[in-house]
Design a protein around this motif. Structure first.
Motif, PDB file in Angstrom:
ATOM      1  N   ARG A  74      43.450  52.052 -62.277  1.00 58.82           N
ATOM      2  CA  ARG A  74      42.877  52.134 -63.624  1.00 58.82           C
ATOM      3  C   ARG A  74      41.724  51.142 -63.755  1.00 58.82           C
ATOM      4  O   ARG A  74      41.537  50.275 -62.912  1.00 58.82           O
ATOM      5  CB  ARG A  74      43.937  51.762 -64.657  1.00 58.82           C
ATOM      6  N   ASN A  75      40.989  51.250 -64.842  1.00 56.21           N
ATOM      7  CA  ASN A  75      39.943  50.258 -65.116  1.00 56.21           C
ATOM      8  C   ASN A  75      40.596  48.885 -65.212  1.00 56.21           C
ATOM      9  O   ASN A  75      41.629  48.733 -65.840  1.00 56.21           O
ATOM     10  CB  ASN A  75      39.253  50.560 -66.443  1.00 56.21           C
ATOM     11  N   GLY A  76      39.971  47.890 -64.578  1.00 59.13           N
ATOM     12  CA  GLY A  76      40.515  46.537 -64.649  1.00 59.13           C
ATOM     13  C   GLY A  76      41.646  46.275 -63.680  1.00 59.13           C
ATOM     14  O   GLY A  76      42.297  45.241 -63.758  1.00 59.13           O
ATOM     15  N   ALA A  77      41.864  47.185 -62.744  1.00 57.60           N
ATOM     16  CA  ALA A  77      42.946  46.988 -61.779  1.00 57.60           C
ATOM     17  C   ALA A  77      42.553  46.018 -60.668  1.00 57.60           C
ATOM     18  O   ALA A  77      43.384  45.578 -59.892  1.00 57.60           O
ATOM     19  CB  ALA A  77      43.377  48.320 -61.187  1.00 57.60           C
ATOM     20  N   GLY A  78      41.254  45.681 -60.598  1.00 51.05           N
ATOM     21  CA  GLY A  78      40.789  44.737 -59.582  1.00 51.05           C
ATOM     22  C   GLY A  78      39.962  45.380 -58.482  1.00 51.05           C
ATOM     23  O   GLY A  78      39.613  44.721 -57.508  1.00 51.05           O
ATOM     24  N   LYS A  79      39.610  46.650 -58.653  1.00 52.72           N
ATOM     25  CA  LYS A  79      38.853  47.346 -57.609  1.00 52.72           C
ATOM     26  C   LYS A  79      37.485  46.720 -57.384  1.00 52.72           C
ATOM     27  O   LYS A  79      37.092  46.427 -56.262  1.00 52.72           O
ATOM     28  CB  LYS A  79      38.664  48.824 -57.975  1.00 52.72           C
TER      29      LYS A  79
END
Lengths: 413, 280
Positions: A74-79
């Motif tokens: 998801r957005n903000g997962a650290g990708k």
């Protein structure tokens, strides 16, 4: 340089990164880190300072030449943080990253574009930023201009370009630099569909002799391109492996966005709704019915429509976990309008031969009235994602980048 | 094949590896530095109507102010060896070159923030590009200055020969100071905001618009100021006078070169830490 398929080009070993929630504190920690760096101290590995959190924690993986790793979450997962570390933009706080060969990263398209300069001048600038010498740019200049479809506007200042033109030019420069490791962050999400397909093919072509790390929120893209996935959730690995379907399934489990909700019920109400495979199992599986592949999808729908409405239609809209609409049933197509009595209508809808792929689906109910005078639809009620069901194919084909498994026959002679 | 390792250890623990990497990056970044310079200079002049006039309009306005103040007797600025208008015009032009060189690195980092945060390229290219830009701008200023001096009869063949050395020395000293402030200046905008104020103070403790007084506290401060030999020698050379602080000038430049090399290492080490705190 020898390019051997199968050699490990990216090695990530228990990598972690801390971030700070507070700007003022973050800047001050920056000053402290600078001091520590000059004193030759390694970063304090374990403890978090006030307002800090692990943006990436204990992530390990490897990518070999010819492989493509899909990075999802998801957005903000650290990708993006992970990508920045891979690209050497920021240092890990823990663990180690090894990168071999020339690294091409398409994180930001068109970095270094100057609006006042022309497209041609910007190609040279952008190429230089990505590590190409002037001679190397000269060699591929025509190819770049050709691929970007900018044409005669190449000698126009970039500030007069449309945003699509800028993106095409940036992508075009980046893909012509022949890297060993290619990092792609959401770049295929840009441009019109014509250019999207073209860029998709180009990336596929580059993948043959490079190690690719591909970030996307488009699961069909992930399923087509990648041969392993890393699913990140709140900075940690949720899944890492070669079972793409499993990774994608878990990715979709992260979302709670398809909770049932009554969006609109001014003209009608849904009193009850059941989905079932066959009358036999109806009671047992009411909560989360499982529909076998190529069997019937039965819906029992009890609706009550306001008395002043005389005729109505029912529409069922089926969405997958990506919230993509995969099928619509509309009674308008198959039958005359239902005459309203003002009492509860017990409707039985049967959709034969379900061929959806494995997975979870939600059904949205629309009750509507045809206004012939103005030739438009009047909505009476919307029950969004009202009931869910799961489709199960016996052979377990898993996730495929398609909406349906086509039934068919094959004869060998 | 090229191998890069990133971990939590400080790069300073392996200084030789770091210096070797730095030299490689300087070589590899040469091309990029040139491109960045051309890009910025082109962009600077393409959207300006007055163009080159901006290079000397401020020092010129300054000169008029000081000539007026001196001539009207409001302030007494001491006796100068060359006519006062020439003294103050040369001084403010030299000071402008110096000041621009100080501001150049931090400005360059700020304008390229978005690129720094998203693309990995030899960071040294930014330093080189800001040096090139400073040299270019300084050359324009110096050319204008020499033309004006030639009209007044104060430019000689030797001054034309010595001017490039003066420019290079001003740019090296300015860049060394500017680059020293860059790491902290990237985190806190206070640095670039406060810089003009601090430099104003330094300008008045350096003989830019007035001559060095013979005695008194001011004289002591000015004598101790390392910028004094720098500004004085450059002015003496450009106006064709015999320099009085040649030895001190040499020492200041030597120190500047050493500081510059040191802060380049500092810059390299601090870049990844700065990138993660940058708001781009």
């Amino acid at each position: 340089m020898e390019r051997r398929i199968g050699e490990t080009l990216v090695k990530v070993d228990h990598v972690g990164k801390k971030f700070c929630r507070d700007l003022k504190k973050s800047l001050w920690y920056g000053v402290q880190d600078l001091g520590a760096e000059f004193l030759g101290k390694s970063k304090a590995e374990k403890q978090l300072r006030d307002k800090e959190f692990w943006a990436v924690r204990d992530v390990s993986f490897e990518v070999k030449r010819g492989e493509c790793l899909g990075l999802i979450g998801r957005n903000g997962a650290g990708k993006s943080t992970l990508l920045k570390m891979l690209n050497g933009l920021i240092k890990p706080d823990k663990g180690q990253i090894e990168m071999y060969g020339r690294v091409g990263a398409l994180i930001e398209l068109g970095s270094g574009f100057n609006p006042i300069l022309t497209g041609r001048e910007n190609i040279y600038n952008n190429g230089a930023v990505l590590g190409l010498k002037k001679k190397e740019v000269d060699a591929v200049l025509d190819e770049i201009i050709d691929f970007s479809e900018i044409g005669k506007f190449i000698d126009t200042p970039v500030q007069f370009y449309s945003s699509g033109m800028k993106v095409r030019l940036g992508f075009s420069v980046a893909v012509h630099m022949k890297p060993d490791v290619l990092i792609l962050d959401e770049v295929l999400a840009v441009g019109d569909s014509g250019f999207k397909i073209k860029s998709f093919n180009k990336v596929n072509e580059m993948m043959r002799d490079a190690a690719v790390i591909f970030v996307s929120h488009s699961m069909p893209h992930i399923a087509t391109i990648t041969n392993k996935v890393l699913l990140m959730e709140n900075g940690v690995e949720n899944y890492y492996g070669e079972n793409i379907a499993e990774g994608i399934d878990r990715y979709f489990d992260n979302f709670g966005g398809d909770d049932p909700k009554v969006e609109f019920s001014e003209g009608a109400t849904v009193e009850s709704m059941t989905i079932f495979n066959s009358e036999l199992y109806k009671e047992a599986r009411e909560e989360f019915p499982i529909i076998d592949y190529q069997s019937d999808l039965n819906v029992n729908l009890d609706v009550k429509v306001n008395r002043e409405i005389s005729w109505f239609h029912v529409k069922l809209q089926i969405t997958d976990k990506d919230l993509k609409i995969v099928g619509i049933y509309d009674s308008f197509q198959f039958s005359e309008p239902i005459q309203n009595t003002g009492d509860v209508h017990k409707l039985k809808i049967k959709i034969p031969n379900t061929i959806f792929i494995n997975g979870e689906y939600a059904v949205t109910v629309f009750i509507q009235q045809r206004d012939e005078a103005n030739s438009k639809w009047n909505l009476l009620a919307i029950y969004r994602y009202w009931k869910k069901f799961r489709v199960k194919a016996s052979k377990g084909l898993g996730y495929v980048p398609a909406v349906v498994y086509l039934p068919g026959e094959i004869h060998a002679s | 094949m090229d191998k890069r390792v990133y971990n939590a250890h400080s790069n300073i623990q392996k200084p030789w590896v770091m210096v070797k990497d730095m030299i490689r990056d300087i070589r590899e970044g040469q091309d990029l530095a040139k491109r960045l310079t051309i890009r910025d200079i082109k962009a600077l002049y393409r959207q300006s109507f007055l163009g080159l006039i901006w290079a000397f309009i401020l020092p010129f306005a300054n000169t008029i102010t000081w000539v007026f103040l001196n001539g009207s007797g409001i302030v007494s600025l001491g006796e100068t060896e060359i006519p006062y208008p020439i003294y103050v015009f040369t001084g403010t032009m030299i000071w402008a070159i110096f000041l621009e060189s100080i501001q150049s690195p931090i400005n360059n980092i700020t304008t390229n923030k978005a690129m720094i945060a998203k693309v990995n390229f030899p960071r040294e290219a930014l330093i080189m590009s800001s040096v090139y830009q400073s040299l270019f701008n300084a050359a324009i200023k110096a050319a204008i200055l020499l033309i004006v001096l030639a009209f007044m009869g104060y430019a000689s063949f030797t001054s034309v020969l010595l001017t490039p050395i003066a420019i290079i020395s001003l740019v090296i000293c300015g860049t060394a100071i500017g680059l020293m402030l860059t790491p902290i200046g990237t985190l806190y905008t206070d640095i670039s905001k406060g810089l003009p104020l601090v430099m104003q103070f330094f300008m008045y403790t350096t003989p830019v618009v007035y001559a060095i007084p013979e005695t008194g506290l001011t004289a002591k401060i000015i004598q101790a100021n390392p910028l004094t030999p720098l500004i004085m020698t450059c002015r003496d050379w450009i106006t064709g006078q015999a320099p009085t602080y040649l030895m001190e000038f040499g020492l200041v430049n030597l120190a500047a070169v050493l500081i510059l090399l040191f802060v380049m290492i500092v810059f390299r080490v601090s870049m990844p830490i700065l990138v993660e705190r940058m708001n781009a």
